[in-house]
Design an enzyme around this catalytic site. Structure first.
Site, PDB file in Angstrom:
ATOM      1  N   HIS A  18       0.894  -1.277   0.030  1.00  0.00           N
ATOM      2  CA  HIS A  18       0.097  -0.087  -0.005  1.00  0.00           C
ATOM      3  C   HIS A  18       0.596   1.149  -0.101  1.00  0.00           C
ATOM      4  O   HIS A  18       0.609   2.298  -0.625  1.00  0.00           O
ATOM      5  CB  HIS A  18      -0.876  -0.019   1.303  1.00  0.00           C
ATOM      6  CG  HIS A  18      -2.123  -0.946   1.428  1.00  0.00           C
ATOM      7  ND1 HIS A  18      -2.180  -1.737   2.545  1.00  0.00           N
ATOM      8  CD2 HIS A  18      -2.883  -1.368   0.475  1.00  0.00           C
ATOM      9  CE1 HIS A  18      -3.255  -2.631   2.241  1.00  0.00           C
ATOM     10  NE2 HIS A  18      -3.697  -2.364   1.026  1.00  0.00           N
ATOM     11  N   LYS A  42     -18.455  -5.609   8.580  1.00  0.00           N
ATOM     12  CA  LYS A  42     -17.254  -6.559   8.647  1.00  0.00           C
ATOM     13  C   LYS A  42     -16.544  -6.121  10.209  1.00  0.00           C
ATOM     14  O   LYS A  42     -16.634  -4.861  10.515  1.00  0.00           O
ATOM     15  CB  LYS A  42     -16.342  -6.084   7.817  1.00  0.00           C
ATOM     16  CG  LYS A  42     -16.520  -7.091   6.527  1.00  0.00           C
ATOM     17  CD  LYS A  42     -15.011  -6.892   5.469  1.00  0.00           C
ATOM     18  CE  LYS A  42     -15.373  -7.580   4.366  1.00  0.00           C
ATOM     19  NZ  LYS A  42     -14.411  -7.357   3.417  1.00  0.00           N
ATOM     20  N   ARG A  92      -1.232  -5.894  -7.852  1.00  0.00           N
ATOM     21  CA  ARG A  92       0.056  -6.816  -7.339  1.00  0.00           C
ATOM     22  C   ARG A  92       0.334  -7.735  -8.321  1.00  0.00           C
ATOM     23  O   ARG A  92       1.445  -8.246  -8.623  1.00  0.00           O
ATOM     24  CB  ARG A  92      -0.208  -7.346  -6.215  1.00  0.00           C
ATOM     25  CG  ARG A  92      -0.036  -6.382  -4.871  1.00  0.00           C
ATOM     26  CD  ARG A  92      -0.775  -6.970  -3.733  1.00  0.00           C
ATOM     27  NE  ARG A  92      -2.230  -7.570  -3.962  1.00  0.00           N
ATOM     28  CZ  ARG A  92      -2.737  -7.810  -2.818  1.00  0.00           C
ATOM     29  NH1 ARG A  92      -2.392  -8.267  -1.748  1.00  0.00           N
ATOM     30  NH2 ARG A  92      -4.059  -8.348  -3.156  1.00  0.00           N
ATOM     31  N   SER A 130      -2.435  -7.881   3.600  1.00  0.00           N
ATOM     32  CA  SER A 130      -2.827  -7.610   5.075  1.00  0.00           C
ATOM     33  C   SER A 130      -2.982  -8.732   5.528  1.00  0.00           C
ATOM     34  O   SER A 130      -2.590  -9.239   6.753  1.00  0.00           O
ATOM     35  CB  SER A 130      -3.996  -6.688   5.178  1.00  0.00           C
ATOM     36  OG  SER A 130      -3.739  -5.301   4.588  1.00  0.00           O
TER      37      SER A 130
END
Ligand code: PNS
Length: 160
Positions: A18, A42, A92, A130
């Protein structure tokens, strides 16, 4: 004319991948607003205030053109609040592309005044996420290549 971009994400927590996108995005736009999604459906590992603070600790050297804010709701509405014409997202690997393409098209349907700009994450961070950082930290592994030291400390304290 000020060119403003938003970089929305969960950032639970921020990773070196990030940060790579943030640094490169900050060089492309006059103003970059990092949007930390607060999703009531969430339960993140870090609260939105914690995620914002972890990011702020890493982007201070980029100066006042980089802001960090929590947001709820649609990314296009967050962009509109900041008069941002661009959404930045990092790619990515090709596996990211399908979902990102769908999001970019969706955002474009929701607001024709927002364009998505993809930045290819630098090669050395292509594997970083993450989720993986949390799993490795929970198992006592070394996350120093994946996240900055402040985040590594936070992970080792939180993820047990
Ligand atoms: O870091 P993430 O979890 O990949 O980020 C996903 C995010 C926050 C960019 C995406 O879920 C999002 O934009 N959520 C806000 C709600 C929204 O605008 N949904 C419609 C666009 S897909």
């Amino acid at each position: 004319m000020t060119r403003t971009a938003v970089f929305p994400g969960s950032f639970d927590p921020i990773t070196n991948a990030h940060l790579d996108v943030i640094r490169r995005g900050a060089a492309l736009f006059d103003q970059l607003v990092i949007g930390v999604l607060t999703n009531p459906r969430k339960t993140p590992t870090f609260s939105s205030a914690e995620r914002v603070a972890l990011i702020q600790a890493e982007v201070g050297d980029l100066g006042p053109s980089v802001l960090v804010e929590a947001f709820e709701g649609l990314t296009v509405d967050f962009a509109a609040r900041h008069q941002a014409g661009f959404v930045i997202r990092g790619l990515r690997a090709i596996s990211d592309f399908e979902a990102e393409l769908q999001m970019a098209h969706t955002n474009r349907r929701l607001s024709s005044s927002v364009d998505t700009v993809f930045l290819m994450t630098s090669l050395e961070y292509g594997y970083v996420s993450s989720t993986l950082a949390k799993e490795i930290a929970a198992l006592g592994g070394d996350v120093s290549a994946m996240v900055p030291p402040g985040v590594a400390d936070a992970l080792h304290t939180r993820v047990v």
